[in-house]
Design a protein around this motif. Sequence first.
Motif, PDB file in Angstrom:
ATOM      1  N   UNK A  63       7.421   6.751  -0.623  1.00 32.36           N
ATOM      2  CA  UNK A  63       6.049   6.443  -0.464  1.00 32.36           C
ATOM      3  C   UNK A  63       5.633   5.205  -1.237  1.00 32.36           C
ATOM      4  N   UNK A  64       6.237   4.835  -2.410  1.00 30.38           N
ATOM      5  CA  UNK A  64       6.044   3.603  -3.070  1.00 30.38           C
ATOM      6  C   UNK A  64       6.685   2.537  -2.320  1.00 30.38           C
ATOM      7  N   UNK A  65       7.950   2.750  -1.776  1.00 32.93           N
ATOM      8  CA  UNK A  65       8.510   1.599  -1.071  1.00 32.93           C
ATOM      9  C   UNK A  65       7.813   1.206   0.216  1.00 32.93           C
ATOM     10  N   UNK A  66       7.390   2.191   1.076  1.00 31.65           N
ATOM     11  CA  UNK A  66       6.624   2.060   2.112  1.00 31.65           C
ATOM     12  C   UNK A  66       5.217   1.098   1.702  1.00 31.65           C
ATOM     13  N   UNK A  67       4.543   1.549   0.705  1.00 32.63           N
ATOM     14  CA  UNK A  67       3.413   0.904   0.398  1.00 32.63           C
ATOM     15  C   UNK A  67       3.702  -0.575  -0.065  1.00 32.63           C
TER      16      UNK A  67
ATOM     17  N   UNK B 193      15.489  -0.681   1.451  1.00 32.59           N
ATOM     18  CA  UNK B 193      15.457   0.770   0.493  1.00 32.59           C
ATOM     19  C   UNK B 193      15.232   1.928   1.222  1.00 32.59           C
ATOM     20  N   UNK B 194      14.236   1.606   2.080  1.00 28.15           N
ATOM     21  CA  UNK B 194      14.082   2.955   3.334  1.00 28.15           C
ATOM     22  C   UNK B 194      15.189   2.772   4.258  1.00 28.15           C
ATOM     23  N   UNK B 195      15.683   1.902   4.954  1.00 28.19           N
ATOM     24  CA  UNK B 195      16.490   2.053   5.950  1.00 28.19           C
ATOM     25  C   UNK B 195      17.909   2.570   5.577  1.00 28.19           C
TER      26      UNK B 195
ATOM     27  N   UNK C 123      12.755   8.891   6.037  1.00 21.79           N
ATOM     28  CA  UNK C 123      11.828   9.380   6.989  1.00 21.79           C
ATOM     29  C   UNK C 123      10.900   8.337   7.578  1.00 21.79           C
ATOM     30  N   UNK C 124      10.537   7.507   6.377  1.00 24.58           N
ATOM     31  CA  UNK C 124       9.510   6.552   6.688  1.00 24.58           C
ATOM     32  C   UNK C 124      10.051   5.150   7.203  1.00 24.58           C
ATOM     33  N   UNK C 125      11.213   5.154   7.302  1.00 25.26           N
ATOM     34  CA  UNK C 125      12.218   3.934   7.727  1.00 25.26           C
ATOM     35  C   UNK C 125      11.731   3.522   9.120  1.00 25.26           C
ATOM     36  N   UNK C 126      11.411   4.578  10.020  1.00 24.74           N
ATOM     37  CA  UNK C 126      11.158   4.206  11.306  1.00 24.74           C
ATOM     38  C   UNK C 126       9.871   3.546  11.553  1.00 24.74           C
TER      39      UNK C 126
ATOM     40  N   UNK D 178      15.601  -8.225  11.161  1.00 25.48           N
ATOM     41  CA  UNK D 178      15.195  -6.853  11.593  1.00 25.48           C
ATOM     42  C   UNK D 178      16.460  -6.085  12.491  1.00 25.48           C
ATOM     43  N   UNK D 179      17.126  -7.033  13.159  1.00 25.47           N
ATOM     44  CA  UNK D 179      18.277  -6.426  13.958  1.00 25.47           C
ATOM     45  C   UNK D 179      19.488  -6.350  12.899  1.00 25.47           C
ATOM     46  N   UNK D 180      19.476  -7.333  11.883  1.00 22.65           N
ATOM     47  CA  UNK D 180      20.679  -7.189  11.013  1.00 22.65           C
ATOM     48  C   UNK D 180      20.690  -6.114  10.110  1.00 22.65           C
ATOM     49  N   UNK D 181      19.367  -5.969   9.678  1.00 33.36           N
ATOM     50  CA  UNK D 181      19.035  -4.912   8.519  1.00 33.36           C
ATOM     51  C   UNK D 181      19.736  -3.547   9.048  1.00 33.36           C
ATOM     52  N   UNK D 182      19.022  -3.224  10.378  1.00 29.07           N
ATOM     53  CA  UNK D 182      19.391  -2.071  11.005  1.00 29.07           C
ATOM     54  C   UNK D 182      21.032  -1.686  11.254  1.00 29.07           C
ATOM     55  N   UNK D 183      21.879  -2.878  11.527  1.00 30.67           N
ATOM     56  CA  UNK D 183      23.185  -2.981  11.952  1.00 30.67           C
ATOM     57  C   UNK D 183      24.085  -2.685  10.655  1.00 30.67           C
ATOM     58  N   UNK D 184      23.437  -3.193   9.763  1.00 31.32           N
ATOM     59  CA  UNK D 184      24.289  -3.219   8.203  1.00 31.32           C
ATOM     60  C   UNK D 184      23.812  -1.919   7.589  1.00 31.32           C
ATOM     61  N   UNK D 185      22.893  -1.067   8.133  1.00 31.36           N
ATOM     62  CA  UNK D 185      22.763   0.066   7.195  1.00 31.36           C
ATOM     63  C   UNK D 185      23.755   1.191   6.961  1.00 31.36           C
ATOM     64  N   UNK D 186      24.005   1.683   5.941  1.00 30.39           N
ATOM     65  CA  UNK D 186      25.263   2.322   5.402  1.00 30.39           C
ATOM     66  C   UNK D 186      25.355   3.302   6.317  1.00 30.39           C
ATOM     67  N   UNK D 187      26.642   3.747   7.083  1.00 30.02           N
ATOM     68  CA  UNK D 187      26.642   4.780   8.027  1.00 30.02           C
ATOM     69  C   UNK D 187      26.469   6.196   7.582  1.00 30.02           C
ATOM     70  N   UNK D 188      25.799   6.773   8.314  1.00 29.37           N
ATOM     71  CA  UNK D 188      25.515   8.278   7.859  1.00 29.37           C
ATOM     72  C   UNK D 188      25.521   9.097   9.202  1.00 29.37           C
TER      73      UNK D 188
END
Length: 875
Positions: A698-702, A719-721, A726-729, A749-759
């Motif tokens: 929540x603090x990260x989103x704020x 941090x969220x992505x 859940x707040x990442x979307x 925006x594209x790069x951040x999602x493409x580099x997100x740690x795989x889960x």
Amino acid sequence: MMREGTATLIRREDYAAPAFWIRTVDLSFDLDPAKTLVTSKMQVERNTAVAHGPLVLHGEELNLLRVLINGESVSFRQDGHLLIIEGAPDADFALEIRNTCAPEKNTALSGLYTSGGGFFTQCEAEGFRRITYFLDRPDVMAVYTVTLRADKKKYPVLLSNGNLLETGELDNGRHFAKWHDPFPKPSYLFALVAADLVAREQRVKSRSGKDHLLQVYVRRGDLEKTEHAMNSLIASLVWDEARFGLPLDLERFMVVGVSDFNMGAMENKGLNIFNTSALLASPATATDADFSRIESIVAHEYFHNWTGNRVTCRDWFQLSLKEGLTVFRDQEFSMDMAGTPSARAVCRIQDVRSLRAMQFPEDGGAMAHPVRPDQYVEINNFYTATVYEKGSEVVRMYQTLVGRAGFEAGMKLYFERHDGQAVTCDDFAAAIADANPGSALASRLDAFKRWYSQPGTPRVQARGHYDAATQTYTLTLSQSNKGQAPQVIPVVTGLVGHDGTALAEQLLVLDAAEQSFTFENIAAEPVPSLLRGFSAPVLLDDGLSDAELLVLLKHDADAFNRWEASQRLALNRILAAVRAGQPLVLDAAYVEAMRSVLRHPELDAAFKELALTLPGEAYIAEQLEVVDPQAIHAAVEAAQIQLAQALREDWIAAFEANQIQGGYTPDPVSAGRRALANLALSMLVLDAQRSGDTVWPGRAYQRFKDATNMTDRLGALAALVNAHAELAESALSRFHAQFKGEPLVIDKWFALQARAPEREGKSFARVKQLAMHADFSLKNPNRARSLIFSLALFNPAAFHRADAAGYVFWADQVLALDGINPQVAGRLARAMDRWTTLAEPYRSAAREAIARVAAKAELSNDVREIIERQLASGA
């Protein structure tokens, strides 16, 4: 030269001087997107030192209209991309060529092309031949006069190299501008721009008292984002004149930003053309890293004015003569601009991290080559980390061996000897050595030059013995590099007491397979601190125990080795878990060491952030003979989660202590505090995902919503992505809506999602989904890099999948890009350079994907050379 398949293999040993020189060039352009008319009038002189032969000119994608010699028609023939004139006179003559080209069809972005309604050029390495027929090689240097004609309303700004001679009006709403560059240059440094642009201007006075006009041109709406670039340019002028005595030599210096560009920027004489990603910055749209990168690249291209332009390369094998030297110069500039010793060390650490992430794997992969390559099929493929970053390290070793003053004396001699010439790496080496006849370099020059000719990363082993009775410490160093001859390796060495006492520091020069060095009057057994400041680009095995590394982490006066100790401690634990095939469990000693770094009252925030960031997964892979990307990812993820949990209270304290009040500035201290706060926030959100806590997400989103600068906004979003919160979307959607009119921010925006740690396959699935996004296009290099390259080069766990889906996707994208922009496709192809080190089933699946690309008949030379070398490496 010899034929290899359908491509020409070009060898350094086959170099021959040109049969003709071109002394002056008078170019005129009637600019039209569909059909630009180019008229070239040249004064040509036969090279009497070369046997009599025809005049052979290069040309690609051109429509030839006329060829005249001394005003008369002449017979010629065309053979592929060559224009051959058999009857060229022995006496000097005037050659006129008229041709057309089609800029709007030029998706390769090499030569003359259109972007955003304007005309731009990129001629390095061999783009000028896509503009007109020419001796398109770097050792042919001519003085250029250029006249541009275009529609005034559509293209009000007309720019080319050098000084502006004349402007005027023409019929039918057209206008013209005439430019003259008084300095001879090779064709790769030619440039023109015709577009609707606005400029930030600044007049400056050099130390000699001469006035100069500086201009930064961008599209309308971006002018407010050019202040940092202009300030960086001014700082570069001041620094180069103060440090090396090299002044600006033209009446004006122009920088132009363009959105479609294959590289970061280009040093065309007096008219630098920049990718907008390397030029535009405002606190709202650019991060601290962007500000730093822009300062570095602006400096790099400006410094090329002397190291690359005034003195250029004889042939493309000498590329590091200009690039390695200029990277070294921009790194020195960045460190000097950083100011404090700690900030300088942070710059050095960041440069070495980049070297290890990109160049060390290259040295061990299918495309391994020396700093001065011996052969190539496509020169675009050799704009590499080896030529640039390792080349810079070679130049840094010159300075280490002769000292800073000695290096500056060598540079002075280099320009005295070679100003206005096209020369070789050997010429540079001779100048540095000759200016320092009694130095450690001069007596070892021939051996030192093996850095130019031998590929691979040398491995240095160090073992020490302390004799308490004689109070001596003997250090034995040995080196190896795949059976090649020993290289000259400067090893800056310190000895540190277990209580932190500095016992000694000395420059050791390792130039044999094995040597021993003895230190006297050493009162207690020391811990060796080797390669201080990373004094040579080698792999070091010093045999230090965890206890000894902890001594260096706590006490070493050399900030680089202090950071290195933190990385080694983490690396040892991750590698042990991967090799054993066991889950990683961090021990208390390591966790407490990291806590002590986080709590240390004297360490700068920037250093803490670097020391507490784990080694990258690609760098970890380089330490293993057989690589399981999923196992590495699991170990790194486990280490992050455990550090997040164990240091939770310390992360909270660090986050709170490093908040910055007031306006944004990208200075090193503020940037370091933001970096540490963002690392702390990412750890706290990661730990919250484990515990189910909702406070820190929540603090990260704020923080994401309230941020007043892009560094904090993107840090909170990351941090969220990265934690798959859940707040990442919601945050991603909000971010896209807020910045949809800012292409460079949408790239983030594209790069951040493409580099997100795989889960659980989520990151790879997201990339495939984003590839269909309305804002995605392969035609724009920045956008292609932001998504496809981010996955293939910077997200190993998402790319290397057991089901081979990542490799199938890679092959699809390489083939698609090759039909649009071969140079960019070639860069993407490099993602498979190290496929032979992969464990099964990845190895077999990777080979199948590479073979699929190779099976296509109509591949560019850019891609085919890489793919064939990759296949050969696994034979």
